[in-house]
Design a protein around this motif. Sequence first.
Motif, mmCIF file in Angstrom:
data_model
loop_
_atom_site.group_PDB
_atom_site.id
_atom_site.type_symbol
_atom_site.label_atom_id
_atom_site.label_comp_id
_atom_site.label_asym_id
_atom_site.label_seq_id
_atom_site.Cartn_x
_atom_site.Cartn_y
_atom_site.Cartn_z
ATOM 1 N N LEU A 169 0.820 -1.209 0.000
ATOM 2 C CA LEU A 169 0.000 0.000 0.000
ATOM 3 C C LEU A 169 0.858 1.265 0.000
ATOM 4 C CD1 LEU A 169 -2.770 -1.072 2.540
ATOM 5 C CD2 LEU A 169 -3.057 -0.698 0.079
ATOM 6 N N MET A 170 1.904 1.276 0.807
ATOM 7 C CA MET A 170 2.784 2.442 0.857
ATOM 8 C C MET A 170 3.477 2.651 -0.492
ATOM 9 S SD MET A 170 2.853 4.138 3.793
ATOM 10 C CE MET A 170 4.489 4.867 3.901
ATOM 11 N N ALA A 171 3.970 1.564 -1.084
ATOM 12 C CA ALA A 171 4.696 1.679 -2.344
ATOM 13 C C ALA A 171 3.794 2.179 -3.463
ATOM 14 C CB ALA A 171 5.299 0.322 -2.719
ATOM 15 N N GLY B 160 5.972 4.596 8.459
ATOM 16 C CA GLY B 160 4.728 5.249 8.059
ATOM 17 C C GLY B 160 4.867 6.750 7.920
ATOM 18 N N LEU B 161 5.850 7.341 8.600
ATOM 19 C CA LEU B 161 6.078 8.786 8.556
ATOM 20 C C LEU B 161 7.211 9.169 7.608
ATOM 21 C CD1 LEU B 161 5.803 9.532 12.396
ATOM 22 C CD2 LEU B 161 4.030 9.874 10.653
ATOM 23 N N ALA B 162 7.804 8.203 6.925
ATOM 24 C CA ALA B 162 8.966 8.458 6.070
ATOM 25 C C ALA B 162 8.648 9.522 5.018
ATOM 26 C CB ALA B 162 9.408 7.168 5.389
ATOM 27 N N PRO B 163 9.499 10.536 4.877
ATOM 28 C CA PRO B 163 9.211 11.623 3.939
ATOM 29 C C PRO B 163 9.474 11.273 2.477
ATOM 30 C CG PRO B 163 11.310 12.010 5.041
ATOM 31 C CD PRO B 163 10.697 10.792 5.695
ATOM 32 N N SER B 164 10.265 10.231 2.230
ATOM 33 C CA SER B 164 10.577 9.848 0.850
ATOM 34 C C SER B 164 10.652 8.332 0.734
ATOM 35 C CB SER B 164 11.913 10.468 0.418
ATOM 36 O OG SER B 164 12.984 9.879 1.145
#
Length: 409
Positions: A243-245, A300-304
């Motif tokens: 989902l994130m990707a 989950g909070l990663a900016p990049s």
Amino acid sequence: MFRSLRIRNYRMFAIGGAVSNVGTWLQRTAQDWLILDLTNGSAAALGTATALQFLPMLLFGMFGGVLADRYPKRPLLITAQTLMATLALAIGVLTMTGAAQEWHVYVMAFTLGMISCVEVPTRQAFVVEMVGRDDLPNAIALNSSSFNLARVVGPAVAGMLIYMLGGTGPLFLMNALTFAAVISSLVFMRKAELRPSDPVPRAKGQLREGLRYVLRHEKLLMPILLIAFVSMFSQAFSMSIALMAREEFKAGANSFGLASSMFAVGALAGALLAARRVTISRRMLFGGAIGFGVFQIAAGLAPSYLFYLVLLVPAGVALITVNTAANAAVQLATSAEMRGRVMGIYMLVFVGGSPIGASLVGWLSELGGPRAGAVLAGGFVLAGTAMAVLVTRMITGRVARRRAVPATT
């Protein structure tokens, strides 16, 4: 790091298991691809096949642990591995001849799950009979290393082979052949060097006895409850990665594969680091659980996307650390005659929470987006770690009070 490999029986078993693990991941990939081929890409059919394979462990996993205590473990494993090889051979022949149908895959998946109900707790409990208590943590960590290395290599090789060989049939046949490695390692073990536990005679109430045994021992209850909370959301982490990707970072399929590989590399590194440890401590157990929760939140909070990939590595390290520590702690704290039943309970909670965790993370991601799902899943892991401590103290305190009542009357 590899001290348990000095033991001939375990060295044979580990080599055979490594070969078989690669075959298992070949088959898992081929099974998914085959059911999609047979159903014109039906996601529902894929979900059904997966559910049928893991449902038996939820329903009958503890009964498999009872059988592991009743019968000698090495012959039981030989029988189970032989049945699994036969299943792989059968579906391989059906696929190669063009006779495979959707229901064949469902039957194979469910039957494989039924066999696993006995094979998994038996295999887990058999490790200590090969290496003894001193080398048990090292052996468990090396088993995790083998599994995660196969997890990295197997699906990639499977995709290439399906393309080169024009279908999934050969992969099932290859998996059937890989079982020869682990079966031969079991057959040719030196029985005199094993430390077998005496089989427990058949009797009524043995399953309840196993449950009571866990509830009465804080050293068992704590890691089992902890792994129940952690695994509930760790099994959903691959879904969160997808989902994130796709949704958050707008990455393609190749990038998703890279993210999954980064997590698997972390898991492999965690297993190798765990293999270096001589003892298992509470610090290692809780450190792994807390670390996994924290790195889930951070991811989950990663900016990049690049930063996200970097965070997946320590998340994998933390997850394998807690898994290895919990498994070793439970086995070391269990008496030989109860080990099969206790590992049956352990594997039940390890697998059982996955549908709940996956559904919850999916729902939260649908409502608040993938980032919210990942952050809240990490928060649930941290809350679950605290809950494991609290619930353990409540249950063991209640048991202690009940034991004290007859003595004071």
